[in-house]
Design a protein around this motif. Structure first.
Motif, PDB file in Angstrom:
ATOM      1  N   LYS A  92       2.808  86.557  20.980  1.00 41.29           N
ATOM      2  CA  LYS A  92       3.038  85.752  22.185  1.00 41.29           C
ATOM      3  C   LYS A  92       3.529  84.366  21.908  1.00 41.29           C
ATOM      4  O   LYS A  92       4.223  83.976  22.770  1.00 41.29           O
ATOM      5  N   ARG A  93       3.306  83.907  20.784  1.00 42.95           N
ATOM      6  CA  ARG A  93       3.982  82.431  20.492  1.00 42.95           C
ATOM      7  C   ARG A  93       5.552  82.203  20.697  1.00 42.95           C
ATOM      8  O   ARG A  93       5.929  81.691  21.444  1.00 42.95           O
ATOM      9  N   PRO A  94       6.270  82.993  19.664  1.00 44.60           N
ATOM     10  CA  PRO A  94       7.746  82.924  19.988  1.00 44.60           C
ATOM     11  C   PRO A  94       7.973  83.326  21.431  1.00 44.60           C
ATOM     12  O   PRO A  94       9.143  83.018  22.035  1.00 44.60           O
ATOM     13  N   ILE A  95       7.479  84.438  22.147  1.00 39.62           N
ATOM     14  CA  ILE A  95       7.826  84.808  23.379  1.00 39.62           C
ATOM     15  C   ILE A  95       7.616  83.894  24.223  1.00 39.62           C
ATOM     16  O   ILE A  95       8.265  83.475  25.358  1.00 39.62           O
ATOM     17  N   LEU A  96       6.411  83.156  24.488  1.00 36.82           N
ATOM     18  CA  LEU A  96       6.060  82.182  25.208  1.00 36.82           C
ATOM     19  C   LEU A  96       6.780  80.819  25.071  1.00 36.82           C
ATOM     20  O   LEU A  96       7.432  80.403  26.194  1.00 36.82           O
ATOM     21  N   GLY A 102      13.455  78.294  27.752  1.00 36.44           N
ATOM     22  CA  GLY A 102      14.475  78.655  28.568  1.00 36.44           C
ATOM     23  C   GLY A 102      14.455  78.551  29.975  1.00 36.44           C
ATOM     24  O   GLY A 102      15.375  77.865  30.706  1.00 36.44           O
ATOM     25  N   SER A 103      13.491  78.496  30.568  1.00 36.07           N
ATOM     26  CA  SER A 103      13.037  78.310  31.938  1.00 36.07           C
ATOM     27  C   SER A 103      13.349  76.960  32.347  1.00 36.07           C
ATOM     28  O   SER A 103      13.920  76.538  33.203  1.00 36.07           O
ATOM     29  N   LEU A 104      12.730  75.939  31.500  1.00 34.12           N
ATOM     30  CA  LEU A 104      12.965  74.497  31.722  1.00 34.12           C
ATOM     31  C   LEU A 104      14.494  74.239  31.538  1.00 34.12           C
ATOM     32  O   LEU A 104      15.044  73.517  32.301  1.00 34.12           O
ATOM     33  N   VAL A 105      15.196  74.706  30.476  1.00 32.15           N
ATOM     34  CA  VAL A 105      16.629  74.317  30.470  1.00 32.15           C
ATOM     35  C   VAL A 105      17.399  74.811  31.539  1.00 32.15           C
ATOM     36  O   VAL A 105      18.203  74.255  31.915  1.00 32.15           O
ATOM     37  N   SER A 106      16.884  75.916  32.003  1.00 30.98           N
ATOM     38  CA  SER A 106      17.588  76.651  33.272  1.00 30.98           C
ATOM     39  C   SER A 106      17.619  75.806  34.348  1.00 30.98           C
ATOM     40  O   SER A 106      18.785  75.378  35.150  1.00 30.98           O
ATOM     41  N   ILE A 107      16.448  75.374  34.764  1.00 29.34           N
ATOM     42  CA  ILE A 107      16.239  74.256  35.964  1.00 29.34           C
ATOM     43  C   ILE A 107      17.097  72.931  35.599  1.00 29.34           C
ATOM     44  O   ILE A 107      17.801  72.355  36.541  1.00 29.34           O
ATOM     45  N   VAL A 108      16.574  72.239  34.641  1.00 34.80           N
ATOM     46  CA  VAL A 108      16.995  71.076  34.221  1.00 34.80           C
ATOM     47  C   VAL A 108      18.673  71.011  34.247  1.00 34.80           C
ATOM     48  O   VAL A 108      19.285  70.058  34.536  1.00 34.80           O
ATOM     49  N   CYS A 109      19.332  72.198  33.553  1.00 32.72           N
ATOM     50  CA  CYS A 109      20.558  72.037  33.123  1.00 32.72           C
ATOM     51  C   CYS A 109      21.270  72.415  34.406  1.00 32.72           C
ATOM     52  O   CYS A 109      22.180  71.829  34.642  1.00 32.72           O
ATOM     53  N   ALA A 110      20.821  73.395  35.177  1.00 37.71           N
ATOM     54  CA  ALA A 110      21.760  73.618  36.616  1.00 37.71           C
ATOM     55  C   ALA A 110      21.573  72.689  37.576  1.00 37.71           C
ATOM     56  O   ALA A 110      22.542  72.276  37.898  1.00 37.71           O
ATOM     57  N   ASN A 215       9.805  84.760  32.738  1.00 42.71           N
ATOM     58  CA  ASN A 215      10.255  83.796  33.191  1.00 42.71           C
ATOM     59  C   ASN A 215      10.285  83.629  34.558  1.00 42.71           C
ATOM     60  O   ASN A 215      10.178  82.587  35.146  1.00 42.71           O
ATOM     61  N   GLY A 216       9.961  84.787  35.351  1.00 40.87           N
ATOM     62  CA  GLY A 216       9.813  84.511  36.954  1.00 40.87           C
ATOM     63  C   GLY A 216       8.613  83.690  37.193  1.00 40.87           C
ATOM     64  O   GLY A 216       8.658  82.727  37.871  1.00 40.87           O
TER      65      GLY A 216
ATOM     66  N   ALA B  92      21.054  80.351  24.468  1.00 41.81           N
ATOM     67  CA  ALA B  92      21.170  79.921  23.280  1.00 41.81           C
ATOM     68  C   ALA B  92      19.680  79.171  22.805  1.00 41.81           C
ATOM     69  O   ALA B  92      19.176  79.495  21.742  1.00 41.81           O
ATOM     70  N   VAL B  93      19.178  78.480  23.911  1.00 39.90           N
ATOM     71  CA  VAL B  93      17.836  78.124  23.547  1.00 39.90           C
ATOM     72  C   VAL B  93      16.946  78.951  23.629  1.00 39.90           C
ATOM     73  O   VAL B  93      15.776  79.023  22.384  1.00 39.90           O
ATOM     74  N   THR B  94      16.636  79.900  24.248  1.00 39.95           N
ATOM     75  CA  THR B  94      15.601  80.897  24.214  1.00 39.95           C
ATOM     76  C   THR B  94      15.706  81.797  22.969  1.00 39.95           C
ATOM     77  O   THR B  94      14.851  82.084  22.358  1.00 39.95           O
ATOM     78  N   GLY B  95      16.977  82.451  22.646  1.00 39.04           N
ATOM     79  CA  GLY B  95      17.347  83.343  21.597  1.00 39.04           C
ATOM     80  C   GLY B  95      17.035  82.510  20.452  1.00 39.04           C
ATOM     81  O   GLY B  95      16.314  83.018  19.353  1.00 39.04           O
ATOM     82  N   LEU B  96      17.514  81.299  20.080  1.00 41.48           N
ATOM     83  CA  LEU B  96      17.278  80.590  18.795  1.00 41.48           C
ATOM     84  C   LEU B  96      15.761  80.135  18.565  1.00 41.48           C
ATOM     85  O   LEU B  96      15.448  80.476  17.168  1.00 41.48           O
ATOM     86  N   ILE B  97      15.176  79.804  19.499  1.00 39.98           N
ATOM     87  CA  ILE B  97      13.816  79.628  19.383  1.00 39.98           C
ATOM     88  C   ILE B  97      12.900  80.773  18.856  1.00 39.98           C
ATOM     89  O   ILE B  97      12.295  80.699  18.213  1.00 39.98           O
ATOM     90  N   ALA B  98      13.213  81.851  19.647  1.00 34.95           N
ATOM     91  CA  ALA B  98      12.339  83.059  19.412  1.00 34.95           C
ATOM     92  C   ALA B  98      12.603  83.553  17.985  1.00 34.95           C
ATOM     93  O   ALA B  98      11.808  83.886  17.364  1.00 34.95           O
ATOM     94  N   GLN B  99      13.968  83.356  17.625  1.00 33.93           N
ATOM     95  CA  GLN B  99      14.393  83.940  16.137  1.00 33.93           C
ATOM     96  C   GLN B  99      13.561  82.933  15.237  1.00 33.93           C
ATOM     97  O   GLN B  99      13.051  83.493  14.208  1.00 33.93           O
ATOM     98  N   LYS B 100      13.667  81.693  15.454  1.00 30.87           N
ATOM     99  CA  LYS B 100      13.197  80.626  14.507  1.00 30.87           C
ATOM    100  C   LYS B 100      11.611  81.042  14.411  1.00 30.87           C
ATOM    101  O   LYS B 100      10.851  80.938  13.358  1.00 30.87           O
ATOM    102  N   LEU B 101      10.979  81.259  15.474  1.00 29.77           N
ATOM    103  CA  LEU B 101       9.653  81.534  15.527  1.00 29.77           C
ATOM    104  C   LEU B 101       9.178  82.989  15.177  1.00 29.77           C
ATOM    105  O   LEU B 101       7.896  83.294  15.045  1.00 29.77           O
TER     106      LEU B 101
END
Lengths: 232, 110
Positions: A92-96, A102-110, A215-216, B92-101
């Motif tokens: 759960k840790r790496p997934i969450l 990713g969700s945060l980057v998507s919103i902020v970046c876009a 993500n949803g 990039a962000v999701t993939g790299l973080i998941a791989q690192k952890l």
């Protein structure tokens, strides 16, 4: 007689299903990611409607009925999430953390880029949920005041872009783990990216499917909060 | 599933929540499955049917964009740049973080 037929919901439904089926056949024939059936079907129907001068409102009487089914589809995402709960809890840790970032980057970046380049409020808000799976994205955009059809188009474009370039891009920047690639694809490119991952690696596909749902959920909760904080 | 969506819609409207009813419906269904209120067997087939045809339901939404052609044409630059760059940034962000952890499944992608 024709006008009556075209105005009935039957027309929109039949046209959509027929074109989509053909687009799927074409995709299987060509086997290229850029021939994505959703993209091909949308372009074909738009061209057909424009070419024949049929009013969009006539089409949408049937189209809206199909669109309605997206609602229960979101609820149905609970089923695969429930079935994979053991895997999810184990990692759960790496997934969450990964999906949250990713969700945060998507919103902020876009939104940030669109804002910097002078996009209007409607466009900025419509861009925000574009990495989320379609039914959730449409609901989010309707809730926050974006333009639903614009979000829909951006979701499809994002999905196609991710599906076409995603696996190669991940390899390029040094992501080797199949699960990490799947998570990245599901978070960035939702269902269309997930379908591509299933073609490459089953584990990656399953993880991508999980990322769609999570993500949803995260974007649904993050976005109203961010809008409130930035005062958009 | 329609029932859970309805419950979600009602909750969303009743408390004026900023979350769509169908997402709340999904959460409610998860809870119902977890507590054993609803058995997974009842839903599996219907859910499978909906999820495997989900792509079809996207199509009318995409067609709707033709009505907004002017808006897109007027702001194509921010739309295109934001879409493309942010999609790659997310991967990039999701993939790299998941791989690192260490998300597991460290087998190479074939």
């Amino acid at each position: 007689m024709w006008a009556e037929l075209v105005a009935s919901p039957l027309f929109g439904i039949a046209l959509t299903m027929a074109v989509y089926l053909l687009a799927q056949l074409l995709y299987r024939r060509i086997g290229r990611v850029w021939a994505n059936p959703v993209l091909v079907a949308i372009v074909t129907i738009v061209l057909l409607l424009k070419g024949s001068g049929i009013d969009y409102r006539d089409y949408s009487r049937g189209g809206d009925l199909l669109l309605f089914l997206l609602g229960p589809s979101v609820v149905a995402l609970a089923v695969p999430l429930y079935q994979r709960r053991a895997d999810i809890l184990q990692h759960k840790r790496p997934i969450l953390v990964g999906i949250f970032a990713g969700s945060l980057v998507s919103i902020v970046c876009a939104c940030g880029l669109a804002w910097l380049l002078g996009g209007s409020r409607a466009v900025i808000l419509s861009l925000a949920p574009k990495s989320v799976t379609m039914p959730i994205a449409i609901s989010i955009t309707a809730k926050i005041g974006g333009v639903a059809p614009l979000t829909a188009a951006l979701v499809v474009l994002t999905g196609c872009l991710g599906a076409v370039c995603g696996p190669e891009f991940c390899r390029l920047i040094g992501i080797r783990s199949a699960a990490a690639t799947g998570l990245a694809m599901g978070t960035a490119a939702h269902g269309i990216g997930t379908a591509r991952m299933f073609e490459i690696n089953r584990l990656a596909g399953a993880v991508a499917g999980l990322a769609i749902g999570l993500n949803g959920l995260m974007t649904t909760f993050l976005l109203p909060l961010l809008i409130y904080l930035t005062g958009l | 599933m329609l029932f859970f969506q309805l419950c979600g819609e009602i909750l969303s409207r009743l408390f004026d929540l900023p979350f769509p009813g169908n997402v709340l419906g999904m959460a409610l269904l998860l809870i119902a499955l977890r507590t054993g209120l609803v058995k997974i067997k009842w839903l599996e087939e219907a859910a499978e049917m909906l999820l495997s045809n989900m792509a079809l339901f996207f199509v009318p939404a995409g067609v709707g964009v033709m009505v907004y052609g002017d808006l897109i044409a007027a702001e194509w630059l921010p739309i295109t740049v934001a879409t493309v760059l942010s999609t790659f940034a997310v991967m990039a962000v999701t993939g790299l973080i998941a791989q690192k952890l260490d998300v597991g499944g460290s087998k190479d992608v074939g």
